[in-house]
Design an enzyme around this catalytic site. Structure first.
Site, PDB file in Angstrom:
ATOM      1  N   HIS A  16     142.579 -26.167   0.079  1.00  5.44           N
ATOM      2  CA  HIS A  16     142.586 -27.631   0.111  1.00  5.44           C
ATOM      3  C   HIS A  16     143.840 -28.183  -0.567  1.00  5.44           C
ATOM      4  O   HIS A  16     144.314 -29.265  -0.213  1.00  5.44           O
ATOM      5  CB  HIS A  16     141.340 -28.182  -0.582  1.00  5.44           C
TER       6      HIS A  16
ATOM      7  N   ASP B 232     136.419 -28.749   5.039  1.00  3.79           N
ATOM      8  CA  ASP B 232     134.979 -28.494   4.954  1.00  3.79           C
ATOM      9  C   ASP B 232     134.279 -29.373   5.984  1.00  3.79           C
ATOM     10  O   ASP B 232     134.526 -30.590   6.045  1.00  3.79           O
ATOM     11  CB  ASP B 232     134.456 -28.829   3.557  1.00  3.79           C
TER      12      ASP B 232
ATOM     13  N   TYR C 243     126.766 -17.897   2.161  1.00  4.33           N
ATOM     14  CA  TYR C 243     127.857 -17.508   1.269  1.00  4.33           C
ATOM     15  C   TYR C 243     127.839 -18.482   0.091  1.00  4.33           C
ATOM     16  O   TYR C 243     127.628 -19.685   0.273  1.00  4.33           O
ATOM     17  CB  TYR C 243     129.199 -17.563   1.997  1.00  4.33           C
TER      18      TYR C 243
ATOM     19  N   HIS D  50     128.170 -22.559  -0.116  1.00  5.82           N
ATOM     20  CA  HIS D  50     128.480 -23.078   1.217  1.00  5.82           C
ATOM     21  C   HIS D  50     127.233 -23.332   2.074  1.00  5.82           C
ATOM     22  O   HIS D  50     127.319 -23.361   3.296  1.00  5.82           O
ATOM     23  CB  HIS D  50     129.413 -22.116   1.948  1.00  5.82           C
TER      24      HIS D  50
ATOM     25  N   ASP E  17     125.649 -26.050   2.505  1.00  6.11           N
ATOM     26  CA  ASP E  17     125.589 -27.378   3.115  1.00  6.11           C
ATOM     27  C   ASP E  17     126.833 -27.726   3.929  1.00  6.11           C
ATOM     28  O   ASP E  17     127.009 -28.870   4.365  1.00  6.11           O
ATOM     29  CB  ASP E  17     125.368 -28.452   2.052  1.00  6.11           C
ATOM     30  N   HIS E  18     127.729 -26.746   4.139  1.00 10.81           N
ATOM     31  CA  HIS E  18     128.928 -27.020   4.921  1.00 10.81           C
ATOM     32  C   HIS E  18     129.549 -25.710   5.405  1.00 10.81           C
ATOM     33  O   HIS E  18     129.173 -24.625   4.961  1.00 10.81           O
ATOM     34  CB  HIS E  18     129.950 -27.807   4.100  1.00 10.81           C
TER      35      HIS E  18
ATOM     36  N   HIS F 273     133.305 -24.015   5.663  1.00 12.08           N
ATOM     37  CA  HIS F 273     134.704 -24.121   5.260  1.00 12.08           C
ATOM     38  C   HIS F 273     135.569 -23.326   6.229  1.00 12.08           C
ATOM     39  O   HIS F 273     135.260 -22.168   6.554  1.00 12.08           O
ATOM     40  CB  HIS F 273     134.895 -23.576   3.835  1.00 12.08           C
TER      41      HIS F 273
END
Length: 261
Positions: free
Chosen positions: A195, A202, A233, A236, A238-239, A241
Site C-alpha cells: 500500500h 484491498d 489467511y 483477511h 473481511d477482504h 488483498h
C-alpha cells in the site's frame, strides 16, 4: 468516481501528428518518438501493430493493459519486450472480448483496449481517487515518489479491470489503496506494505460475505497479481488483498498463501 457507478465516459482517441509523442510519464515512464507520417494515441504511443519479437515503450503500454489476462498465478513482466507471455495475455484478452485470438495487437485489439481507457489513461471503471481513498494524501508520503506511486496504482487498476470483467463485469469495492507512512501505521499495516507504493488494493464485497470474497480471490489468482490473500489467511477474513509486488521488485517473488476458499 466509484467503479460501481455508471462507467466514466469512454474517451475519444486523440490523434497527434507525431515527431515526438510524450506518453503519460506516470503511466509508462517513457517517451516514444514516432516516424514523420505516424500518429499515436496520447496515453500509449500506439501507431503500429505489435507482435512477438517487437520491443519499445508502446509494447510496455500494451503489457500494462493486458497484464491481467495471464494464466493462473502467472505474472507478466512489464519490460517492453513482446514475448510468448505477452502473446498469450493478448490472446486471452481477445477471446474475452470476442475478438479473433491471434495474439497480435492490431487495430481491432488496440481499439478495444482504448475503449476501456479513460482520458487520464486509467481504465474506465476505476479512478485514482479510489486508489487513494484512505488518507487522501494525493499519493505522497509513501515509500516512493508521487509519480511512481501513481504509476503502480495505474497498473493495479488495469488488472482490476480484467478481474472485474472475469467476474461478469461485477463492480469491485476498493476499501484501501495507497497509504502514506502515517496512514499505514495507523491502519496497522506492515512497514513495507505494498500500500505504501500504490501497488496494493484491498477489496471488500457484500459486507464481508465469504462466498463473494472467495469468488474474487479465485479470479484474482489468474489476473496477473503477484500476491492474493483472502479469507482464512490471518487478518483477511473481511477482504481480499491483491498487489503487484514483483513490479516493485522482481526479487520479491509471488505470494499466494493458503486460504479457506
Amino acid at each position: 468516481m466509484s467503479n460501481s457507478a455508471s462507467p466514466k465516459s469512454m474517451r475519444v482517441t486523440r490523434v497527434l501528428t507525431a515527431f515526438a509523442i510524450v506518453l503519460g510519464g506516470i503511466m509508462t515512464g517513457s517517451v516514444v518518438t514516432a516516424g514523420p507520417a505516424a500518429a499515436a494515441d496520447a496515453c500509449t504511443g500506439w501507431y503500429r501493430e505489435m507482435r512477438v519479437g517487437m520491443s519499445g515503450a508502446d509494447v510496455t503500454a500494451l503489457q500494462i493493459r493486458v497484464a491481467g489476462w495471464t494464466g493462473s498465478t502467472e505474472v507478466l513482466s512489464v519490460d517492453g519486450n513482446f514475448g510468448s507471455r505477452t502473446e498469450n495475455a493478448v490472446k486471452n484478452f481477445q477471446a474475452a472480448y470476442g475478438l479473433s485470438a491471434d495474439g497480435q495487437a492490431g487495430p481491432m485489439t488496440q481499439a478495444k483496449l482504448l475503449s476501456l481507457q479513460d482520458s487520464d489513461c486509467t481504465p474506465i471503471h476505476f479512478s485514482y481517487s479510489e486508489m487513494d481513498n484512505d488518507c487522501h494524501s494525493d499519493f505522497t508520503g509513501g515509500k516512493v515518489s508521487r509519480t511512481a506511486a501513481m504509476g503502480y496504482a495505474n497498473r493495479v487498476m488495469w488488472k482490476l479491470e480484467a478481474l472485474r470483467h472475469k467476474l461478469g463485469d461485477r463492480p469491485l469495492d476498493i476499501n484501501s489503496g495507497f497509504r502514506d507512512i502515517a496512514c499505514n501505521s495507523a491502519a496497522g499495516g506492515a512497514s513495507d506494505s505494498m500500500h505504501l507504493y500504490g501497488a496494493g488494493a484491498d477489496l471488500s464485497q457484500g459486507a464481508g460475505d465469504k462466498a463473494a470474497l472467495c469468488a474474487i480471490l479465485v479470479k484474482a489468482k489468474s489476473s496477473g497479481f503477484s500476491s492474493v490473500q483472502g479469507p482464512g489467511y490471518a487478518g483477511h477474513n473481511d477482504h481480499v488483498h491483491v498487489d503487484i509486488r514483483m513490479d516493485v521488485s522482481s526479487s520479491r517473488g509471488t505470494f499466494f498463501p493458503s486460504t479457506s476458499c
